[in-house]
Scaffold this motif. Structure first.
Motif, short mmCIF file in Angstrom:
data_model
loop_
_atom_site.label_atom_id
_atom_site.label_comp_id
_atom_site.label_asym_id
_atom_site.label_seq_id
_atom_site.Cartn_x
_atom_site.Cartn_y
_atom_site.Cartn_z
N MET A 142 60.10 12.24 59.37
CA MET A 142 58.84 11.96 59.89
C MET A 142 59.07 11.55 61.46
N ALA A 143 58.47 12.11 62.37
CA ALA A 143 58.75 11.94 63.88
C ALA A 143 57.77 10.48 64.03
N ALA A 144 58.69 9.78 64.86
CA ALA A 144 58.02 8.29 65.00
C ALA A 144 56.75 8.68 66.31
N SER A 145 55.77 7.58 66.11
CA SER A 145 54.79 7.79 67.17
C SER A 145 55.39 6.99 68.39
N PRO A 146 55.05 7.60 69.68
CA PRO A 146 55.60 6.97 70.86
C PRO A 146 54.82 5.55 71.03
N TRP A 147 53.87 5.47 70.32
CA TRP A 147 53.18 3.84 70.46
C TRP A 147 53.72 2.89 69.77
N PHE A 148 55.05 3.23 68.99
CA PHE A 148 55.67 2.12 68.17
C PHE A 148 57.10 2.07 68.61
N LEU A 149 57.59 0.92 68.59
CA LEU A 149 59.16 0.52 69.02
C LEU A 149 59.60 -0.44 67.78
N THR A 150 60.71 -0.14 67.01
CA THR A 150 61.26 -0.81 65.92
C THR A 150 62.46 -1.41 66.36
N SER A 151 63.12 -2.48 65.45
CA SER A 151 64.40 -2.79 65.88
C SER A 151 65.41 -1.71 65.46
N GLU A 152 65.11 -0.84 64.70
CA GLU A 152 66.08 0.04 64.23
C GLU A 152 66.39 1.23 64.96
N THR A 153 65.52 1.54 65.97
CA THR A 153 65.69 2.65 66.88
C THR A 153 65.23 2.41 68.17
N ALA A 154 65.69 3.34 69.19
CA ALA A 154 65.41 3.45 70.59
C ALA A 154 63.99 4.29 70.36
N LEU A 169 56.37 -3.36 64.11
CA LEU A 169 56.31 -2.50 65.09
C LEU A 169 55.63 -2.76 66.26
N ALA A 170 56.57 -2.83 67.42
CA ALA A 170 56.13 -3.15 68.68
C ALA A 170 55.01 -2.25 69.10
N VAL A 171 53.90 -2.67 69.43
CA VAL A 171 52.98 -1.46 70.17
C VAL A 171 53.19 -1.31 71.73
N CYS A 172 53.54 -0.19 72.11
CA CYS A 172 53.82 0.06 73.50
C CYS A 172 53.03 1.34 74.10
N PRO A 173 52.04 0.61 74.65
CA PRO A 173 50.94 1.52 75.31
C PRO A 173 51.31 2.64 76.31
N PRO A 174 50.56 3.71 76.56
CA PRO A 174 50.97 4.66 77.62
C PRO A 174 51.01 4.01 78.93
N GLY A 175 51.97 4.38 79.83
CA GLY A 175 52.11 3.63 81.22
C GLY A 175 52.90 2.50 81.17
N ARG A 176 53.83 2.23 79.85
CA ARG A 176 54.62 1.03 79.77
C ARG A 176 55.74 1.69 79.30
N GLY A 177 57.01 0.71 79.66
CA GLY A 177 58.33 0.99 78.94
C GLY A 177 58.65 2.42 78.92
N HIS A 178 58.87 3.07 77.71
CA HIS A 178 59.36 4.32 77.80
C HIS A 178 58.25 5.43 77.98
N ARG A 179 56.99 4.90 78.06
CA ARG A 179 55.95 5.71 78.42
C ARG A 179 55.54 5.67 79.69
N PHE A 180 56.45 5.38 80.74
CA PHE A 180 55.87 4.92 82.24
C PHE A 180 55.34 5.98 82.81
N ARG A 181 55.78 7.52 82.30
CA ARG A 181 55.19 8.64 82.90
C ARG A 181 53.60 9.05 82.54
N GLU A 182 53.25 8.42 81.48
CA GLU A 182 51.72 8.57 81.13
C GLU A 182 51.02 7.74 81.57
#
Length: 274
Positions: free
Chosen positions: A1-13, A56-69
């Motif tokens: 299952m592909a992870a949503s870009p909205w979420f970060l977990t301790s197990e993955t980048a 699951l840490a919520v990362c919105p568009p425009g932040r963190g790894h989603r900075f281009r959004e």
């Protein structure tokens, strides 16, 4: 299952999450950061949750790894996106809890409103936040109008900014635009009266928080089916810094109870034994 870009977990980048096959039955705890906050800080809480929950840490568009959004312009737009992402992440029999701190608590509340009828939503936990009906506070509105050093000094009242940020203008130019954008969103937040949530509410606050008082917490009781559970911790607005157990000790029993309820048939439910 592909992870949503909205979420970060301790197990993955960010990206694909090979550990999430849809069979992980642990209660999900979706965590919303404060204004300008780094969602990755929540990942350190996983150890304190043990096997009872998955953070699951919520990362919105425009932040963190989603900075281009493109970043959402309003709290409503942000809540719509987060609620949809969580709804798509749910599976039958796996409960979830929403947690937010400060601005994140107001956002989690708006997300809870959108997910109130989604099976699995077990609880809302609001930390360091006055009742939504009292938002935005005059101090936040005033701070959002300021620029440069004056904005930095005003935000310093809320805490959470390291001394090196307050003292280094070059660092401020790099880090503060996201904080300013979040403050602007909060300052433009429009609370809309609605029916109380159907899920229980838990409040966690620092005893010495200078801008969240017993009085400003009282209207939260109108947003849930019963009187909210209240927890007080030593410290100020960021009472949990260096002491994540002040939150995980509250979240873990909620996650455990939600999972127990999800796997325990109701008393009037017929169960055929073979």
């Amino acid at each position: 299952m592909a992870a949503s870009p909205w979420f970060l977990t301790s197990e993955t980048a960010p990206g694909a999450d090979p550990t999430d096959t849809g069979t992980d039955a642990r209660t999900r705890v979706y965590c919303f950061p404060h204004a300008g906050g780094n969602p990755r800080t929540f990942l350190d809480w996983q150890d304190g949750m043990g096997d009872d929950a998955r953070v699951l840490a919520v990362c919105p568009p425009g932040r963190g790894h989603r900075f281009r959004e493109s970043a959402p312009a309003t709290v409503a737009e942000l809540a719509d996106g987060a609620a949809l992402a969580i709804a798509l992440d749910t599976i039958p029999g796996r409960p979830f809890v929403l947690f937010g701190h400060s601005f994140g608590a107001a956002l989690a509340f708006e997300v809870a409103r959108r997910l109130d009828e989604v099976p699995g939503l077990a609880a809302l936990v609001a930390s360091g936040c006055s009742a939504p009906s009292l938002l935005p506070t005059p101090r936040v509105v005033e701070a959002a109008r300021l620029e440069g050093r004056r904005f930095t000094e005003a935000v310093g009242f809320f805490g959470g900014l390291p001394p090196e940020v307050l003292q280094d203008e070059a660092v401020q130019e790099l880090l503060l635009p996201h904080l300013k954008a979040d403050f602007t969103m909060v300052a433009e937040y429009e609370y809309r009266p609605a029916a109380p949530l159907r899920v229980p509410l838990t409040l966690i606050n620092g005893i010495d928080d200078p801008h969240v008082t017993t009085a400003s917490l009282a209207p939260w009781s109108r947003e849930c089916p019963g009187e909210p559970a209240r927890h007080w911790a030593d410290g100020g607005h960021f009472y949990f810094e260096g002491r994540p157990h002040t939150v995980t000790d509250v979240l873990r029993p909620l996650a455990r109870a939600a999972r127990h309820e999800a796997v325990t048939p109701a008393r009037d439910e017929y169960v055929e034994l073979i």
